[in-house]
Design a protein around this motif. Structure first.
Motif, PDB file in Angstrom:
ATOM      1  N   ASN A 203       0.851  -1.185   0.036  1.00  0.00           N
ATOM      2  CA  ASN A 203      -0.009   0.145  -0.069  1.00  0.00           C
ATOM      3  C   ASN A 203       0.830   1.208  -0.073  1.00  0.00           C
ATOM      4  OD1 ASN A 203      -2.458  -1.615   0.162  1.00  0.00           O
ATOM      5  ND2 ASN A 203      -1.988  -2.019   2.252  1.00  0.00           N
ATOM      6  N   ARG A 204       1.737   1.239  -1.087  1.00  0.00           N
ATOM      7  CA  ARG A 204       2.771   2.387  -1.029  1.00  0.00           C
ATOM      8  C   ARG A 204       2.194   3.562  -1.943  1.00  0.00           C
ATOM      9  NH1 ARG A 204       6.152  -2.070  -1.024  1.00  0.00           N
ATOM     10  NH2 ARG A 204       6.538  -1.974  -3.216  1.00  0.00           N
ATOM     11  N   ASP A 205       0.860   3.660  -2.421  1.00  0.00           N
ATOM     12  CA  ASP A 205       0.627   4.575  -3.446  1.00  0.00           C
ATOM     13  C   ASP A 205       0.890   5.915  -3.206  1.00  0.00           C
ATOM     14  OD1 ASP A 205      -0.013   2.504  -4.956  1.00  0.00           O
ATOM     15  OD2 ASP A 205      -2.453   2.435  -4.351  1.00  0.00           O
ATOM     16  N   LEU A 206       0.632   6.375  -1.964  1.00  0.00           N
ATOM     17  CA  LEU A 206       0.757   7.545  -1.098  1.00  0.00           C
ATOM     18  C   LEU A 206       2.198   8.092  -1.067  1.00  0.00           C
ATOM     19  CD1 LEU A 206      -0.952  10.097  -0.171  1.00  0.00           C
ATOM     20  CD2 LEU A 206      -0.821   8.989   1.979  1.00  0.00           C
ATOM     21  N   ALA A 207       2.855   6.979  -0.574  1.00  0.00           N
ATOM     22  CA  ALA A 207       4.537   7.207  -0.597  1.00  0.00           C
ATOM     23  C   ALA A 207       4.956   7.487  -1.837  1.00  0.00           C
ATOM     24  CB  ALA A 207       5.097   6.028   0.130  1.00  0.00           C
ATOM     25  N   TYR A 208       4.654   6.582  -2.735  1.00  0.00           N
ATOM     26  CA  TYR A 208       4.988   6.960  -4.381  1.00  0.00           C
ATOM     27  C   TYR A 208       4.799   8.331  -4.902  1.00  0.00           C
ATOM     28  CZ  TYR A 208       6.426   2.147  -4.858  1.00  0.00           C
ATOM     29  OH  TYR A 208       6.899   0.647  -4.760  1.00  0.00           O
ATOM     30  N   GLN A 209       3.505   8.769  -4.480  1.00  0.00           N
ATOM     31  CA  GLN A 209       3.031  10.200  -5.059  1.00  0.00           C
ATOM     32  C   GLN A 209       4.010  11.184  -4.296  1.00  0.00           C
ATOM     33  OE1 GLN A 209      -0.866  10.909  -3.998  1.00  0.00           O
ATOM     34  NE2 GLN A 209      -0.826  13.096  -4.414  1.00  0.00           N
ATOM     35  N   VAL A 210       4.329  10.967  -3.129  1.00  0.00           N
ATOM     36  CA  VAL A 210       5.079  12.041  -2.226  1.00  0.00           C
ATOM     37  C   VAL A 210       6.474  11.814  -2.831  1.00  0.00           C
ATOM     38  CG1 VAL A 210       5.964  12.778  -0.288  1.00  0.00           C
ATOM     39  CG2 VAL A 210       3.667  12.107  -0.244  1.00  0.00           C
ATOM     40  N   GLY A 211       7.011  10.554  -3.179  1.00  0.00           N
ATOM     41  CA  GLY A 211       8.193  10.452  -3.678  1.00  0.00           C
ATOM     42  C   GLY A 211       8.508  10.959  -5.097  1.00  0.00           C
ATOM     43  N   ARG A 212       7.701  10.714  -5.913  1.00  0.00           N
ATOM     44  CA  ARG A 212       7.745  11.386  -7.304  1.00  0.00           C
ATOM     45  C   ARG A 212       7.895  12.769  -7.215  1.00  0.00           C
ATOM     46  NH1 ARG A 212       4.112   7.090  -8.559  1.00  0.00           N
ATOM     47  NH2 ARG A 212       2.277   8.640  -8.402  1.00  0.00           N
ATOM     48  N   GLU A 213       7.067  13.534  -6.553  1.00  0.00           N
ATOM     49  CA  GLU A 213       6.956  14.854  -6.321  1.00  0.00           C
ATOM     50  C   GLU A 213       8.348  15.610  -5.787  1.00  0.00           C
ATOM     51  OE1 GLU A 213       4.573  18.656  -4.041  1.00  0.00           O
ATOM     52  OE2 GLU A 213       3.791  16.507  -3.954  1.00  0.00           O
TER      53      GLU A 213
END
Length: 363
Positions: A194-204
């Motif tokens: 469930n790393r979708d939110l972490a990936y979103q912040v990471g990409r930004e």
């Protein structure tokens, strides 16, 4: 009260992706805070790898194998670093030594000048104030001298640490650049799902941090180089040392430029007095600072997330107090990370229970 806290918890942490993001952030901060000293070579290599990733990726896009691209970029980086160490560092060290040696004479001239102020302005300045100021100044000079002696006694330990860095950091840097995808995929297996939110912040944040580090290094080189050339042309003493201080002052927004003005003005004042040369130099220095803040910074950091000056100052003070130099260096990216997390964090519970039916409630 408990019901309010329960609703807040369900609203903020009922999403599994939010829990995963919290775990990753807390684990990262805890590791750096408690084991930062032990992991310093690894963290240093990671920071430098961020700087060198762009040229490596550009060479790879042109058909070179990633291992060869990493080798070429790393050899260029080591060559430039050795050139700076062998050429610039001895000059800066000699100028710093000369400045420390001339401090007693500077203090004597300052005492003579300040001693005459009570006679010129008897209603504003008292002799006791001048004596207290000079006593405080002497105390600070003695403390600085003791710090230099302590530094020289610990020079052997520092030399050993420097040798460790000189061996480990380039080795780690090569593997970070060469095997970037392999290392990231290996790390990915240890992270929760469930790393979708972490990936979103990471990409930004990935683009923000890359742009910030690259822009800040360019800003240091331009501002420091322009200051050094100005000081040499105007024949100011210790131009390399003062140019280095001015260059690194851009690491601390708003505060750095104000603080570094003091040694520049003091050296110019003791060299020329309040003559025309002093005011010409301060005018040139002010022009450099204005161009940096109003032209160079908007160009280099046009893609950066806008932060309020109060937020920047608070970030510098907080992260600098926690992690020292690196905290100051990364204060703006870390503040941007906080802002990105706040913006991406879910504000409503995704699994919140539906409100009860009116008929059931009346029954």
């Amino acid at each position: 009260m408990l019901e309010m806290l329960n609703r807040w918890y369900r609203r903020k942490f009922s999403d599994p992706a939010a829990v995963t993001l919290s775990f990753i952030l807390l684990s990262g901060f805890a590791i750096i805070y408690f084991f930062g000293g032990l992991l310093a070579p690894i963290l240093t290599a990671i920071v430098i790898a961020f700087l060198l990733e762009w040229p490596v990726s550009q060479l790879s896009k042109r058909g070179l194998p990633r291992g060869l691209s990493a080798s070429l970029v790393l050899m260029s980086f080591v060559g430039v670093s050795l050139l700076v160490i062998l050429v610039a560092v001895p000059i800066i060290w000699q100028q710093a030594f000369n400045l420390v040696k001339e401090l007693p004479s500077m203090i004597g001239e300052a005492q003579i000048y300040l001693s005459a102020l009570p006679e010129k302005y008897p209603g504003l300045i008292q002799v006791e104030q001048i004596d207290n100021l000079m006593a405080t100044l002497r105390t600070k000079i003695i403390e600085m001298g003791e710090g230099i002696i302590s530094m020289s006694l610990n020079s052997l330990v520092s030399l050993v640490a420097l040798l460790v860095y000189a061996i480990l950091v380039p080795l780690l840097l090569f593997f970070f650049l060469k095997d970037k995808d392999i290392l990231l995929s290996s790390l990915d297996r240890f992270l929760p799902t469930n790393r979708d939110l972490a990936y979103q912040v990471g990409r930004e944040m990935n683009g923000q941090i890359m742009n910030y580090i690259r822009g800040k290094v360019i800003e240091i080189l331009i501002v420091g180089g322009a200051s050094y050339i100005t000081f040499v042309v105007m024949d100011l003493r210790y131009p390399a040392l003062l140019g280095l201080l001015v260059g690194f002052s851009v690491l601390i927004p708003y505060i750095g430029a104000t603080v570094v003005t003091i040694p520049v003005a003091m050296v110019a004042l003791f060299q020329w007095g309040l003559g025309p040369e002093f005011w010409y130099l301060m005018l040139a220095y002010a022009i450099i600072q204005v161009l940096d803040g109003n032209v160079l910074v908007p160009i280099l950091f046009s893609e950066a997330v806008n932060l309020h000056p109060v937020a920047i100052i608070v970030a510098v003070l907080f992260f600098g107090g926690v992690w020292g130099f690196w905290g100051v260096f990364f204060a703006i990216p870390l503040a941007t990370l906080v802002k990105a997390v706040v913006n991406a964090w879910p504000t409503h519970a995704s699994h919140e229970e539906p409100p009860p039916d009116e008929n059931e409630a009346s029954a």
